[in-house]
Design a protein around this motif. Structure first.
Motif, PDB file in Angstrom:
ATOM      1  N   ALA A  78       0.860  -1.182   0.000  1.00  0.00           N
ATOM      2  CA  ALA A  78       0.000   0.000   0.000  1.00  0.00           C
ATOM      3  C   ALA A  78       0.894   1.229   0.000  1.00  0.00           C
ATOM      4  O   ALA A  78       1.801   1.340   0.834  1.00  0.00           O
ATOM      5  CB  ALA A  78      -0.902   0.006   1.230  1.00  0.00           C
ATOM      6  N   ASP A  79       0.663   2.125  -0.949  1.00  0.00           N
ATOM      7  CA  ASP A  79       1.537   3.293  -1.117  1.00  0.00           C
ATOM      8  C   ASP A  79       0.736   4.588  -1.113  1.00  0.00           C
ATOM      9  O   ASP A  79       0.017   4.893  -2.075  1.00  0.00           O
ATOM     10  CB  ASP A  79       2.319   3.180  -2.439  1.00  0.00           C
ATOM     11  N   PRO A  80       0.835   5.379  -0.047  1.00  0.00           N
ATOM     12  CA  PRO A  80       0.170   6.679  -0.022  1.00  0.00           C
ATOM     13  C   PRO A  80       0.970   7.731  -0.786  1.00  0.00           C
ATOM     14  O   PRO A  80       2.183   7.847  -0.611  1.00  0.00           O
ATOM     15  CB  PRO A  80       0.110   7.012   1.470  1.00  0.00           C
ATOM     16  N   VAL A  81       0.277   8.462  -1.639  1.00  0.00           N
ATOM     17  CA  VAL A  81       0.879   9.590  -2.357  1.00  0.00           C
ATOM     18  C   VAL A  81       0.286  10.842  -1.738  1.00  0.00           C
ATOM     19  O   VAL A  81      -0.867  11.196  -2.006  1.00  0.00           O
ATOM     20  CB  VAL A  81       0.578   9.522  -3.868  1.00  0.00           C
TER      21      VAL A  81
ATOM     22  N   TRP B 229      15.007   7.603  -2.519  1.00  0.00           N
ATOM     23  CA  TRP B 229      13.792   8.296  -2.092  1.00  0.00           C
ATOM     24  C   TRP B 229      12.574   7.644  -2.726  1.00  0.00           C
ATOM     25  O   TRP B 229      12.545   7.363  -3.919  1.00  0.00           O
ATOM     26  CB  TRP B 229      13.880   9.775  -2.452  1.00  0.00           C
ATOM     27  N   ALA B 230      11.559   7.421  -1.898  1.00  0.00           N
ATOM     28  CA  ALA B 230      10.396   6.663  -2.346  1.00  0.00           C
ATOM     29  C   ALA B 230       9.143   7.158  -1.634  1.00  0.00           C
ATOM     30  O   ALA B 230       9.207   7.957  -0.687  1.00  0.00           O
ATOM     31  CB  ALA B 230      10.604   5.174  -2.049  1.00  0.00           C
ATOM     32  N   LEU B 231       8.016   6.659  -2.077  1.00  0.00           N
ATOM     33  CA  LEU B 231       6.768   6.914  -1.378  1.00  0.00           C
ATOM     34  C   LEU B 231       6.777   6.159  -0.053  1.00  0.00           C
ATOM     35  O   LEU B 231       7.302   5.051   0.028  1.00  0.00           O
ATOM     36  CB  LEU B 231       5.583   6.437  -2.221  1.00  0.00           C
ATOM     37  N   PRO B 232       6.212   6.740   0.995  1.00  0.00           N
ATOM     38  CA  PRO B 232       6.053   5.951   2.213  1.00  0.00           C
ATOM     39  C   PRO B 232       5.066   4.824   1.927  1.00  0.00           C
ATOM     40  O   PRO B 232       4.190   4.951   1.068  1.00  0.00           O
ATOM     41  CB  PRO B 232       5.477   6.962   3.213  1.00  0.00           C
ATOM     42  N   GLY B 233       5.226   3.727   2.585  1.00  0.00           N
ATOM     43  CA  GLY B 233       4.322   2.608   2.322  1.00  0.00           C
ATOM     44  C   GLY B 233       4.957   1.305   2.720  1.00  0.00           C
ATOM     45  O   GLY B 233       6.083   1.260   3.216  1.00  0.00           O
ATOM     46  N   GLY B 234       4.229   0.234   2.517  1.00  0.00           N
ATOM     47  CA  GLY B 234       4.749  -1.074   2.880  1.00  0.00           C
ATOM     48  C   GLY B 234       3.719  -2.144   2.618  1.00  0.00           C
ATOM     49  O   GLY B 234       2.707  -1.912   1.947  1.00  0.00           O
ATOM     50  N   MET B 235       3.961  -3.333   3.153  1.00  0.00           N
ATOM     51  CA  MET B 235       3.127  -4.480   2.875  1.00  0.00           C
ATOM     52  C   MET B 235       1.820  -4.454   3.667  1.00  0.00           C
ATOM     53  O   MET B 235       1.784  -4.012   4.820  1.00  0.00           O
ATOM     54  CB  MET B 235       3.885  -5.769   3.173  1.00  0.00           C
TER      55      MET B 235
ATOM     56  N   VAL C 181      -2.629   1.681   3.953  1.00  0.00           N
ATOM     57  CA  VAL C 181      -2.131   2.963   3.443  1.00  0.00           C
ATOM     58  C   VAL C 181      -1.902   3.943   4.588  1.00  0.00           C
ATOM     59  O   VAL C 181      -0.823   4.534   4.727  1.00  0.00           O
ATOM     60  CB  VAL C 181      -3.109   3.555   2.405  1.00  0.00           C
ATOM     61  N   THR C 182      -2.923   4.137   5.417  1.00  0.00           N
ATOM     62  CA  THR C 182      -2.798   5.120   6.498  1.00  0.00           C
ATOM     63  C   THR C 182      -1.893   4.611   7.614  1.00  0.00           C
ATOM     64  O   THR C 182      -1.180   5.401   8.244  1.00  0.00           O
ATOM     65  CB  THR C 182      -4.176   5.493   7.056  1.00  0.00           C
ATOM     66  N   ARG C 183      -1.903   3.310   7.866  1.00  0.00           N
ATOM     67  CA  ARG C 183      -1.018   2.765   8.901  1.00  0.00           C
ATOM     68  C   ARG C 183       0.451   2.961   8.521  1.00  0.00           C
ATOM     69  O   ARG C 183       1.261   3.435   9.331  1.00  0.00           O
ATOM     70  CB  ARG C 183      -1.306   1.278   9.116  1.00  0.00           C
ATOM     71  N   GLU C 184       0.797   2.597   7.283  1.00  0.00           N
ATOM     72  CA  GLU C 184       2.181   2.731   6.847  1.00  0.00           C
ATOM     73  C   GLU C 184       2.614   4.197   6.816  1.00  0.00           C
ATOM     74  O   GLU C 184       3.754   4.523   7.174  1.00  0.00           O
ATOM     75  CB  GLU C 184       2.358   2.098   5.461  1.00  0.00           C
ATOM     76  N   LEU C 185       1.718   5.062   6.402  1.00  0.00           N
ATOM     77  CA  LEU C 185       2.034   6.488   6.364  1.00  0.00           C
ATOM     78  C   LEU C 185       2.382   6.996   7.758  1.00  0.00           C
ATOM     79  O   LEU C 185       3.401   7.690   7.952  1.00  0.00           O
ATOM     80  CB  LEU C 185       0.847   7.271   5.797  1.00  0.00           C
ATOM     81  N   GLN C 186       1.566   6.646   8.739  1.00  0.00           N
ATOM     82  CA  GLN C 186       1.815   7.114  10.097  1.00  0.00           C
ATOM     83  C   GLN C 186       3.069   6.479  10.687  1.00  0.00           C
ATOM     84  O   GLN C 186       3.861   7.141  11.361  1.00  0.00           O
ATOM     85  CB  GLN C 186       0.609   6.825  10.985  1.00  0.00           C
TER      86      GLN C 186
END
Length: 249
Positions: A109-112, A134-140, A151-156
């Protein structure tokens, strides 16, 4: 499937794959991909307790019994061969084994997250600790978790920015990702969600992010050029960034 006797490094480019033999439907009896499985994902290391990121603590996919359910919920359709191995939907990669937590499709999941507009537009990026790009924040996506929640969990977790409960302004893509860890039998797909904010929010790197910053974003070309001397832009996210730039106009 034939694999080499020795393991290669996780960043090995793999055996060369001619374009006309990339498809799994093309016969290739001498195909010998390079097994890039790291020590922590080999049979000896999977006999006891494993780290939480290893979602399939088994050395071979034949030990998994829910492939039909996984195929039904996959973002990108994939097949299972006669021996019980999941097949990368883009075809042969020249690399065998896995360097991901799960066999087959690993959903990310990748938040932009973009703030401001015009010349003042900024995008929130992290510096990945693995490849130092450098990349988008995000993860599995965790087992049992939905992509929007991830999306929101990885962002935070990675930046400290909390958008929990906020509906994305758009879903940019649900697609295959050209992730550097992909092999013939383990790969990454992503749900990319766009959030538009009036202004930047405080951000600080955490979890597996080495840094987190708001950087100017007027075009993908500008972003690539600006970051070239600072580690560069994570190539797998270029299609997502291009989709965001196209939508913003």
């Amino acid at each position: 499937m034939n694999t080499t006797a020795a393991f290669g490094p996780v960043d090995h480019p793999g055996a060369p794959v001619p374009a006309d033999l990339r498809s799994w439907s093309a016969a290739w009896t001498d195909y010998s991909p390079v097994d890039i499985t790291p020590e922590e994902l080999r049979a000896d290391a999977l006999t006891g307790e494993t780290e939480s990121w290893i979602t399939d603590p088994v050395a071979a996919p034949q030990e998994i019994d829910d492939w039909q359910a996984r195929q039904e919920r996959a973002l990108v359709p994939f097949e299972i061969d006669a021996a019980g191995w999941p097949l990368n939907p883009i075809g042969r990669t020249g690399r065998a084994g896995r360097n991901l937590g799960g066999w087959g499709e690993n959903q990310a999941a990748d938040p932009v997250v973009i703030a401001g507009s015009g010349a003042n537009r900024r995008i929130l990026l992290i510096l990945r600790s693995d490849v130092r790009q450098w990349a988008l924040p995000g993860g599995m996506v965790d087992p049992g978790e939905t992509a929007p929640a991830a999306v929101t969990r990885e962002l935070q977790e990675e930046t400290g920015v909390n958008l929990t409960g906020r509906t994305p302004d758009a879903i940019l893509s649900r697609s295959y990702v050209a992730d550097w860890r992909a092999t013939d039998h383990a790969w990454v797909t992503s749900t990319a969600a766009l959030y538009l904010l009036p202004d930047v929010l405080p951000a600080a790197a955490a979890d597996d992010a080495a840094d987190a910053r708001w950087v100017p974003f007027t075009s993908v070309e500008q972003l690539t050029e600006d970051l070239a001397a600072h580690g560069g832009l994570y190539e797998a996210h270029l299609p997502i960034l291009t989709a965001a730039a196209t939508r913003l106009g």
